[in-house]
Scaffold this motif. Structure first.
Motif, short mmCIF file in Angstrom:
data_model
loop_
_atom_site.label_atom_id
_atom_site.label_comp_id
_atom_site.label_asym_id
_atom_site.label_seq_id
_atom_site.Cartn_x
_atom_site.Cartn_y
_atom_site.Cartn_z
N THR A 84 0.77 -1.07 -0.03
CA THR A 84 0.09 0.05 -0.19
C THR A 84 0.71 1.17 -0.22
OG1 THR A 84 -0.11 0.23 2.49
CG2 THR A 84 -1.61 -1.35 1.27
N GLY A 85 2.11 1.32 0.18
CA GLY A 85 2.89 2.48 -0.06
C GLY A 85 3.61 2.72 1.53
N LYS A 86 2.92 1.78 2.54
CA LYS A 86 3.57 2.09 3.81
C LYS A 86 4.73 1.63 4.06
CE LYS A 86 2.13 1.23 8.86
NZ LYS A 86 0.94 0.63 9.66
N LYS A 87 5.89 2.36 4.97
CA LYS A 87 7.20 2.08 5.15
C LYS A 87 6.88 0.97 6.29
CE LYS A 87 9.71 6.00 3.97
NZ LYS A 87 10.75 7.07 4.41
N VAL A 130 4.91 -2.27 -8.12
CA VAL A 130 5.87 -2.54 -8.96
C VAL A 130 7.00 -1.67 -9.16
CG1 VAL A 130 4.19 -3.85 -10.52
CG2 VAL A 130 4.52 -1.55 -10.79
N VAL A 131 8.08 -2.20 -9.51
CA VAL A 131 9.30 -1.41 -10.11
C VAL A 131 9.74 -1.45 -11.27
CG1 VAL A 131 11.71 -0.96 -9.15
CG2 VAL A 131 10.24 -1.52 -7.45
N GLY A 132 10.18 -0.41 -12.00
CA GLY A 132 10.38 -0.30 -13.52
C GLY A 132 11.07 0.85 -13.99
N ILE A 133 11.37 1.13 -15.18
CA ILE A 133 12.07 2.20 -15.57
C ILE A 133 11.22 2.81 -16.64
CG2 ILE A 133 13.53 0.94 -17.22
CD1 ILE A 133 15.39 3.16 -17.48
N PHE A 134 10.54 4.08 -16.59
CA PHE A 134 9.54 4.42 -17.09
C PHE A 134 10.10 5.73 -18.27
CE2 PHE A 134 7.57 2.38 -13.80
CZ PHE A 134 6.29 2.06 -14.20
N ASP A 135 9.74 5.81 -19.32
CA ASP A 135 10.30 6.53 -20.61
C ASP A 135 9.72 7.91 -20.30
OD1 ASP A 135 7.69 6.33 -21.61
OD2 ASP A 135 8.56 5.02 -23.22
N LEU A 174 9.14 3.27 -8.36
CA LEU A 174 8.59 2.36 -7.44
C LEU A 174 6.90 2.79 -7.38
CD1 LEU A 174 7.81 0.15 -5.42
CD2 LEU A 174 9.12 1.49 -3.73
N VAL A 175 6.24 2.07 -8.01
CA VAL A 175 4.68 2.54 -8.20
C VAL A 175 3.84 1.71 -7.51
CG1 VAL A 175 2.87 3.08 -10.09
CG2 VAL A 175 5.39 3.36 -10.70
N PHE A 176 2.81 2.48 -6.78
CA PHE A 176 1.58 1.77 -6.22
C PHE A 176 0.37 2.19 -6.66
CE2 PHE A 176 5.20 2.45 -3.27
CZ PHE A 176 5.15 1.49 -2.48
N TYR A 177 -0.42 1.09 -7.15
CA TYR A 177 -1.67 1.51 -7.88
C TYR A 177 -2.83 0.43 -7.42
CZ TYR A 177 -0.27 -2.16 -11.15
OH TYR A 177 0.18 -3.19 -11.92
N LYS A 178 -4.03 0.87 -7.80
CA LYS A 178 -5.09 0.04 -7.52
C LYS A 178 -5.84 -0.53 -8.53
CE LYS A 178 -6.23 1.54 -2.72
NZ LYS A 178 -7.29 2.46 -1.88
N GLU A 179 -6.04 0.29 -9.73
CA GLU A 179 -6.75 -0.19 -10.91
C GLU A 179 -5.83 -0.07 -12.25
OE1 GLU A 179 -10.33 1.84 -10.76
OE2 GLU A 179 -11.31 0.25 -9.59
N THR A 180 -6.13 -0.68 -13.08
CA THR A 180 -5.79 -0.56 -14.61
C THR A 180 -6.73 -0.60 -15.56
OG1 THR A 180 -4.83 -2.75 -15.08
CG2 THR A 180 -3.27 -1.32 -13.78
N PRO A 190 -1.89 6.08 -10.38
CA PRO A 190 -1.26 5.66 -9.33
C PRO A 190 -1.37 6.34 -8.09
CG PRO A 190 0.66 6.42 -10.48
CD PRO A 190 -0.84 6.72 -11.37
N GLU A 191 -1.31 5.73 -6.85
CA GLU A 191 -1.54 6.23 -5.62
C GLU A 191 -0.50 6.93 -5.04
OE1 GLU A 191 -4.59 5.90 -3.83
OE2 GLU A 191 -5.58 4.94 -5.79
N LYS A 192 0.70 6.15 -5.44
CA LYS A 192 2.03 6.81 -4.97
C LYS A 192 3.12 6.44 -5.83
CE LYS A 192 5.16 6.04 -0.81
NZ LYS A 192 4.87 7.30 0.00
N VAL A 193 4.18 7.14 -6.04
CA VAL A 193 5.28 6.73 -6.93
C VAL A 193 6.50 7.49 -6.24
CG1 VAL A 193 6.67 7.40 -8.97
CG2 VAL A 193 4.02 7.27 -8.90
N VAL A 194 7.37 6.59 -6.14
CA VAL A 194 8.69 6.85 -5.49
C VAL A 194 9.84 7.01 -6.52
CG1 VAL A 194 10.48 6.37 -3.61
CG2 VAL A 194 8.07 5.81 -3.38
N VAL A 195 10.66 8.03 -6.74
CA VAL A 195 11.65 7.79 -7.76
C VAL A 195 13.06 7.01 -6.98
CG1 VAL A 195 13.34 9.11 -9.22
CG2 VAL A 195 10.91 9.96 -8.60
N LEU A 196 13.61 6.14 -7.85
CA LEU A 196 14.62 5.38 -7.14
C LEU A 196 16.06 6.22 -7.59
CD1 LEU A 196 13.61 1.80 -7.66
CD2 LEU A 196 13.24 3.17 -5.87
#
Length: 295
Positions: A84-87, A130-135, A174-180, A190-196
């Motif tokens: 859910t994005g909670k530490k 999920v974690v990935g590289i986004f263009d 790092l992306v947190f989401y509920k629906e696609t 997304p609900e939350k996005v963290v730049v790595l």
């Protein structure tokens, strides 16, 4: 606010997808689109934590997977969240997904050991991480996922730097989401996005500070950036294509990536761990070499 977000999502999907609105699906029910990209930016390993061993530099977590029991080497820099994005803090019995950059060197031992960039603890809440590289279109071609950022999206960075939507382009996220949507690529707000991202190098930092901020462990050996530290100590670093020649007057080191043996003033010496290319043009060596250069 949530109703407005759903309406906005549907209208956006209509504009992008034509007259047919892609049906939104929950993260738990989403259909996995066929992967066509050959570039896998992150390696994902899954399992349940069944063993914990704490050391001075890191904590080793053994996880039970379907086919093997890999080990996760967790440091203070590793991002730890639930889905859910909670530490959170890791504990025995947690079901986890660990993401490690595919180009990061790994110890050639069995069971395999990873030093992940992020670990996600799965919960019963229907949210996906999920974690990935986004263009520059915020699409990850491997995940087949496109991000549509709105004012409700919680955006942050691992380094603590302030970021905005435009800063997410061409970044590891790092992306947190509920629906696609059921489109290809699937789209989500997304609900939350963290730049790595990584902390920028401080030109005034000492050798000790650089080592503390930029290292990883290989079988108990601390690996540190060669060029950055050698040049900090006044050495000249010349790339050989497969390694480097490091010199300062008489002292001269010839280092080859992937080989423990190295040449010091025509004498054959041996590292505890082989130098590795962690990222483009950035070779890491055992910290013992730097300590030797400082004498």
């Amino acid at each position: 606010m949530k109703m407005n977000k759903v309406v906005t999502f549907a209208m956006l999907a209509l504009l992008i997808g034509g007259v047919a609105v892609p049906q939104a699906v929950s993260a738990s029910d989403e259909e996995k689109a066929e992967v066509t990209s050959d570039e896998k930016a992150f390696i994902k390993v899954e399992g349940t934590i069944e063993g914990i061993e704490k050391n001075d530099e890191l904590t080793l977590y053994t996880i039970k997977g379907e086919e093997e029991s890999p080990v996760l080497a967790i440091t203070e820099e590793t991002l730890l969240f639930d889905n859910t994005g909670k530490k959170i803090e890791l504990k025995k019995g947690d079901k986890v997904s660990a993401y490690t950059r595919a180009d990061k060197p790994r110890i050639m031992i069995y069971p395999p050991q990873y030093t992940p960039d992020a670990v996600i603890v799965e919960t019963d809440i229907k949210t996906t991480a999920v974690v990935g590289i986004f263009d520059d279109e915020l699409v990850d071609s491997y995940l087949k996922l496109q991000l549509n950022i709105d004012d409700d999206t919680d955006i942050s960075s691992a380094s603590g730097n302030k970021v905005k939507a435009d800063d997410l382009k061409n970044k590891d996220l790092l992306v947190f989401y509920k629906e696609t949507t059921r489109s290809i690529p699937a789209q989500t707000m997304p609900e939350k996005v963290v730049v790595l991202d990584e902390n920028p190098v401080d030109e005034d930092a000492t050798v000790e500070q650089i080592i503390e901020d930029d290292h990883y462990m290989v079988d108990g050996v601390k690996m540190v950036p060669l060029r950055l530290l050698a040049e900090k100590l006044g050495y000249v670093v010349d790339s050989t294509g497969v390694g480097a020649i490091v010199s300062k007057g008489a002292p001269s080191y010839t280092i080859t990536r992937g080989q423990k043996e190295y040449d010091y003033n025509k004498s054959l010496m041996k590292f505890e761990a082989a130098p590795e290319l962690l990222e483009p043009r950035k070779t890491y060596v055992p910290v013992g070499l730097i300590e030797e250069m400082m004498k």
